[in-house]
Design a protein around this motif. Structure first.
Motif, short mmCIF file in Angstrom:
data_model
loop_
_atom_site.label_atom_id
_atom_site.label_comp_id
_atom_site.label_asym_id
_atom_site.label_seq_id
_atom_site.Cartn_x
_atom_site.Cartn_y
_atom_site.Cartn_z
N SER A 119 0.42 -0.88 0.23
CA SER A 119 0.11 0.43 -0.43
C SER A 119 0.59 1.65 0.31
O SER A 119 0.52 2.33 -0.18
CB SER A 119 -0.96 -0.08 1.07
OG SER A 119 -0.26 0.02 2.53
N GLN A 121 2.82 4.42 -1.04
CA GLN A 121 2.62 5.07 -2.33
C GLN A 121 4.30 4.59 -3.01
O GLN A 121 5.59 5.18 -2.20
CB GLN A 121 3.04 6.71 -1.76
CG GLN A 121 1.65 7.26 -1.15
CD GLN A 121 0.21 7.06 -1.71
OE1 GLN A 121 0.57 7.43 -2.81
NE2 GLN A 121 -0.80 5.65 -1.46
N SER A 138 6.16 0.60 7.00
CA SER A 138 5.20 -0.67 6.91
C SER A 138 4.22 -0.57 8.24
O SER A 138 2.65 -1.30 8.31
CB SER A 138 5.65 -1.20 5.95
OG SER A 138 5.90 -2.10 6.81
N SER A 149 -6.28 0.17 2.99
CA SER A 149 -5.77 1.02 1.91
C SER A 149 -5.44 0.20 0.64
O SER A 149 -4.78 0.16 -0.39
CB SER A 149 -4.64 1.08 2.47
OG SER A 149 -3.78 2.24 1.71
N TYR A 152 -8.57 -0.69 -1.66
CA TYR A 152 -8.81 1.37 -2.02
C TYR A 152 -7.89 0.99 -3.11
O TYR A 152 -8.62 0.98 -4.58
CB TYR A 152 -8.28 2.12 -0.97
CG TYR A 152 -8.42 3.87 -1.69
CD1 TYR A 152 -9.80 3.85 -2.34
CD2 TYR A 152 -7.19 4.43 -1.65
CE1 TYR A 152 -9.59 5.24 -2.83
CE2 TYR A 152 -7.06 5.73 -2.65
CZ TYR A 152 -8.49 6.00 -2.63
OH TYR A 152 -8.49 7.17 -3.07
N GLN A 153 -6.81 0.47 -3.15
CA GLN A 153 -5.98 0.33 -4.18
C GLN A 153 -6.43 0.14 -5.26
O GLN A 153 -5.91 0.19 -6.66
CB GLN A 153 -4.14 0.46 -3.80
CG GLN A 153 -3.28 1.20 -2.97
CD GLN A 153 -3.06 2.79 -3.34
OE1 GLN A 153 -2.68 2.82 -4.81
NE2 GLN A 153 -3.33 3.90 -2.12
N LYS B 418 3.01 9.01 3.99
CA LYS B 418 2.80 8.80 2.84
C LYS B 418 1.79 7.88 2.76
O LYS B 418 0.65 7.09 1.82
CB LYS B 418 3.83 9.06 1.70
CG LYS B 418 4.15 9.31 1.01
CD LYS B 418 3.32 10.53 0.64
CE LYS B 418 4.26 11.76 0.47
NZ LYS B 418 3.71 12.86 -0.77
N GLU B 419 1.67 6.51 3.61
CA GLU B 419 0.46 5.37 3.96
C GLU B 419 -0.42 5.82 4.30
O GLU B 419 -1.39 5.65 3.66
CB GLU B 419 1.89 4.54 5.10
CG GLU B 419 2.25 3.30 4.16
CD GLU B 419 2.66 2.33 5.83
OE1 GLU B 419 2.67 1.24 4.83
OE2 GLU B 419 3.15 2.95 6.66
N SER B 422 -2.76 7.96 2.55
CA SER B 422 -3.50 6.95 1.24
C SER B 422 -4.17 6.12 1.88
O SER B 422 -5.90 6.25 1.61
CB SER B 422 -1.89 5.77 0.03
OG SER B 422 -3.20 4.80 0.13
N ALA B 423 -4.00 5.01 3.21
CA ALA B 423 -5.48 4.90 3.97
C ALA B 423 -6.70 6.04 3.98
O ALA B 423 -7.55 5.20 4.24
CB ALA B 423 -4.51 3.65 4.65
N VAL B 424 -5.70 6.97 5.21
CA VAL B 424 -6.91 7.55 4.83
C VAL B 424 -7.75 8.10 3.41
O VAL B 424 -9.35 8.54 4.14
CB VAL B 424 -6.76 9.27 5.55
CG1 VAL B 424 -7.75 10.39 5.69
CG2 VAL B 424 -6.15 8.98 7.27
N SER B 426 -8.50 6.65 1.17
CA SER B 426 -10.04 5.30 0.83
C SER B 426 -10.91 5.35 1.79
O SER B 426 -11.88 5.52 1.19
CB SER B 426 -8.99 4.08 1.57
OG SER B 426 -8.04 3.88 1.88
#
Lengths: 574, 574
Positions: A119, A121, A138, A149, A152-153, B418-419, B422-424, B426
């Motif tokens: 997940s 970026q 991570s 995440s 979503y990706q 960035k993680e 990305s997760a938020v 979503s």
């Protein structure tokens, strides 16, 4: 302020042009993916054999790796490839593809944690899988955060690509054309004109302040009147039974929260709108049990993808025997992606079936005004003289499709069940709509004269015209499709372009469309049980639709040529 | 369209006027509640004794009722009373108060299910506890739906009452004045003027269509620039690190989802904003562990409610020893409800503490522009030259407070991680904002000249004036308060009005305010460990504030008189 100058224009167009042949930027990693998948399946097979041989070894001494973990690893490898793909798309330095250790170390959350790496970026400088810091990074997300995440990706990578590189007839002719997203762009002119009129821009204090969490009373009142009229309801609907939230997905998600506990299930005649799956993955964690409809016409199935109560009953029995707790049924009417408009009889049978088994019914009527075939009549469940089980019947509607203003984020729940109204209202706290948007929506729905004499006639005429255009093209190409007279899309059969006819090949074809900057949505995302079906949206401006069909034609030509080569090679080997 | 004519005006004013004495419509049921509570505590005491006597009886034969179930019953009884109260307020036919069976029948979900009855809408005709149909109806919701609905009713019953019966200087002078809700009503004139200007009403197609789920790029770009300027950030912030959702509660809730798994915890210096508790109850189900700050000044606590790293460290240790998994720390700066503005040193110490233990820090800076004491400087964590742990530091901001437009439903996340971005993002799918609102917000934030020369000077001058007014009144009444120079509210000590000084008495006083159509918020809802504190919002128009303080004075006079009678009776008994 210019929006378009803010858009990140990436070197994707160039890459894509290099890749217009058989080895497109999407196709190549897809093939790698298939290769990897095969390799891992082989590995899993070997493991399974080893386990059988180890039956005499005490359990705690076995170097066991659960199938679930293997699946996670497989997913991870595939995901890395998708990320690789994406890093090409966003022009960043990209992932350095590294093969993650196959040693999951018995960590219960290990399978999930693997996704964390996926997940990330890829466009972030130095943000690479083999960077020791990245492994640390991570660990920032919770397990559910990692899952969400990743989901979503997986669900939105095409969409996000499109958002960053949209086709524009002057500024970006190499951008993506999205006929995969069900968006009504036929009447943006009318809507812009209506929404710009002076009555729309009133700014009372109440619009700037904290609202009633079930929606502003003036809007709920208007929604009740609007639905009473357009759903042909025998008695005036009650504004107290209306909840408005920021979009129909929010309405569906909160209904799922308050009607089901995690793991409980809803039956969903399939193929069905894939957004429900993603919505469920975010919060409610309910299961959607497919009731598979067949494309083949038989005596028992007089019409392709025909919904019958018999099929619902069998699916319910099967699920119940499997120990699942089925709480309800989801109907989409007009159906997405099929375009079916349910007859009053079928609707009533379904509702009676649900009552028999104490099932809730969520009826999504978001396309109710998008019936363009004049010979077809839409029947809202709200139009029934008496609902079989009013406390378990919940209707969703919104303006995203029928009025083409998905950007408003507006969804409506109508239910007679006061408990459900109250419980869903609780979520208004986190799914509220801007006061100014609520005001404009109220004005819009109030203006029935404009809707009846200007908007709807124009909208339906344009829908009809676009539908005529696309079906003519499909006929010319010899592509089978369903002709059902409603919705913004058409359900087409491209099985003849797949050899073998598998979901892997369906995905490859999908990526070939992407290579040509055309997005369609493929059957798999609608949980269709047969590979080869696609949904193609036609509610686009004529010029863009023409351009899209040109790309469509090109891809199918490429694909045909590719199939011929494949068949020739295969014939030579035999 | 008239909004106000839509508001449900109920016979509440009359009831309230009848009840302005000691036996107000809220006070009476409150006393019943205390009575019931005592009765049940007695019953529980008896049960406990019985269990001790039953030690020799085999476990499965004992008619055991777990303490948790008793608590649920107690909660249910209290809740019925609250409903009774509410049914009076809404003028409906009301609950018929029935005592639910004490026999929970060993149903594991029994305790929870009891709440189902409570979450019913008392205003619904024939919708009564002793209606056999009602028991059936209560089975429509999932367990979590029942819990959430009950939690919503408990948290928002005052708020919903207020929404239906707001004070208006001409149309409803007997309506509720809400100084409990932190809403900035000082500059509605300026905001209405600004938002009505022609540049605000542009309607590009992109605003009507599906957005980027992390927020429209043009808005994220503007937010990054705005925060860079007003947070005094050394280097330009990156728009790719911005996520915008529909309100700061949505940002907090989604952060909690992606940083914590259910049951994991955040430390929260207490008293703190109660909305976090409700947000957590909807989706994330994280635990908020209070770090209690003392009101008493001592050597170790030089200043009332002083936050120190030592207190954080002790709370973390205690929680860890109790087996809790602490994932982070929540800071609100400027603090709500205290009004504290943290020094740069304290902020840095807190961030270093968090880094030491690998804790995330969510810093809620929603009041950052609402510092009205010119001698105080606000320091955003984003202003630091280098953050101790940038990947674990997440900032929340929005326009609800600083610009007084809570109705816009707009919240911002800024994080270097960035993680997390990305997760938020979503969750943007379910927490998106209307495109037209995003556009207006962009224009608003862009207009720094207006903000600097018109808005902020006026806003702060008005805040200051309102603060001077209210503190003068409080001083005249001899009421202690914190004087901290920021926020829309003031934290006051009404302990001298409670006898005994308990949370029950705090609640009774709260209801006495309600009887007089005045809402404050009480310390308990901020998890304050000492009873008797209240938060009073002063960001109101002068006339309304004057009217509110009149009611405030009346209630305290009543309360004083009531205390005198109580003390006299007590003296006579001795």
């Amino acid at each position: 302020m210019s929006h378009r100058s803010d858009a990140v224009h990436l070197p994707w167009g160039q890459m894509s042009r290099q890749g217009l042949g058989n080895q497109g930027v999407h196709t190549q990693p897809m093939e790698m993916m298939l290769h990897l998948k095969q390799a891992i399946e082989k590995h899993m097979g070997q493991l399974a054999t080893r386990h059988q041989q180890q039956d005499l070894v005490p359990e705690e001494e076995r170097p066991y790796q659960a199938p679930g973990e293997q699946e996670a690893l497989l997913g991870n490898l595939m995901y890395q490839l998708v990320s690789l793909l994406q890093s090409g798309a966003t022009g960043g330095p990209g992932f350095q593809l590294s093969c993650p250790s196959l040693d999951v170390k018995g960590d219960a959350g290990g399978g999930q944690r693997q996704w964390a790496q996926s997940s990330r970026q890829p466009a972030q400088p130095g943000y690479q899988l083999n960077d020791p810091e990245a492994t640390f990074v991570s660990q920032h997300l919770s397990s559910r955060g990692i899952d969400i995440s990743a989901s979503y990706q997986a669900s939105f990578q095409d969409y996000n690509m499109y958002q960053r590189d949209k086709y524009h007839e002057e500024q970006n002719t190499l951008g993506f054309i999205n006929l995969g997203l069900s968006e009504n762009k036929l009447c943006l002119d009318l809507m812009t004109e209506r929404l710009s009129q002076s009555d729309m821009n009133v700014l009372e204090d109440v619009l700037l302040q904290y609202p009633d969490w079930s929606g502003q009373p003036f809007l709920r009142k208007e929604v009740a009147q609007f639905l009473t009229c357009y759903c042909k309801v025998p008695a005036q609907l009650d504004p107290e039974n209306v909840v408005v939230l920021n979009g129909c997905s929010s309405v569906f998600s909160t209904l799922a929260m308050v009607l089901c506990d995690p793991g409980e299930a809803f039956l969903t005649p399939t193929p069905f709108y894939g957004g429900f799956v993603f919505s469920s993955s975010l919060y409610s964690k309910i299961e959607l049990i497919p009731v598979h409809l067949d494309s083949e016409s038989t005596d028992a199935n007089p019409c392709p993808f025909q919904l019958t109560v018999d099929k619902l009953e069998r699916a319910l029995l099967e699920a119940t025997l499997a120990g699942k707790k089925v709480r309800g049924l989801i109907l989409i009417n007009p159906q997405n992606p099929l375009g079916d408009v349910y007859s009053r009889d079928l609707l009533e049978e379904c509702l009676k079936f649900a009552k028999r088994y104490n099932l809730h019914v969520i009826v999504d009527e978001i396309y109710m005004l998008s019936v363009f075939d004049e010979s077809i009549t839409f029947h809202s469940v709200l139009s029934m003289e008496s609902l079989p089980d009013p406390n378990r019947t919940h209707v969703i509607w919104g303006t995203s499709k029928d009025f083409g203003i998905s950007g408003f984020r507006f969804g409506v729940l109508y239910t007679h069940n006061k408990e459900v109204v109250s419980a869903v209202s609780s979520f208004g706290y986190l799914h509220g709509i801007s006061g100014i948007a609520q005001y404009k929506l109220c004005r819009l729905l109030q203006n029935q004269e404009w809707i009846d004499t200007v908007y709807l006639p124009t909208y339906r005429a344009r829908l009809q015209k676009a539908h005529r255009y696309i079906t003519k093209k499909l006929k010319a190409l010899g592509i089978p499709f369903l002709n059902r007279g409603s919705g913004l899309y058409i359900w087409i059969n491209l099985q003849v372009y797949l050899d073998p006819c598998t979901f892997e090949e369906e995905l490859l074809l999908h990526h070939r469309f992407l290579d040509n900057k055309l997005m369609l949505s493929r059957g798999k995302t609608y949980t269709c049980k047969e590979p080869g079906w696609f949904r193609i949206v036609f509610a686009e401006k004529p010029l863009l639709l023409k351009q899209a069909m040109h790309r469509f034609y090109q891809v199918l030509e490429e694909q045909k040529q590719c199939l011929r080569v494949k068949q020739l090679e295969s014939a030579q080997r035999e």
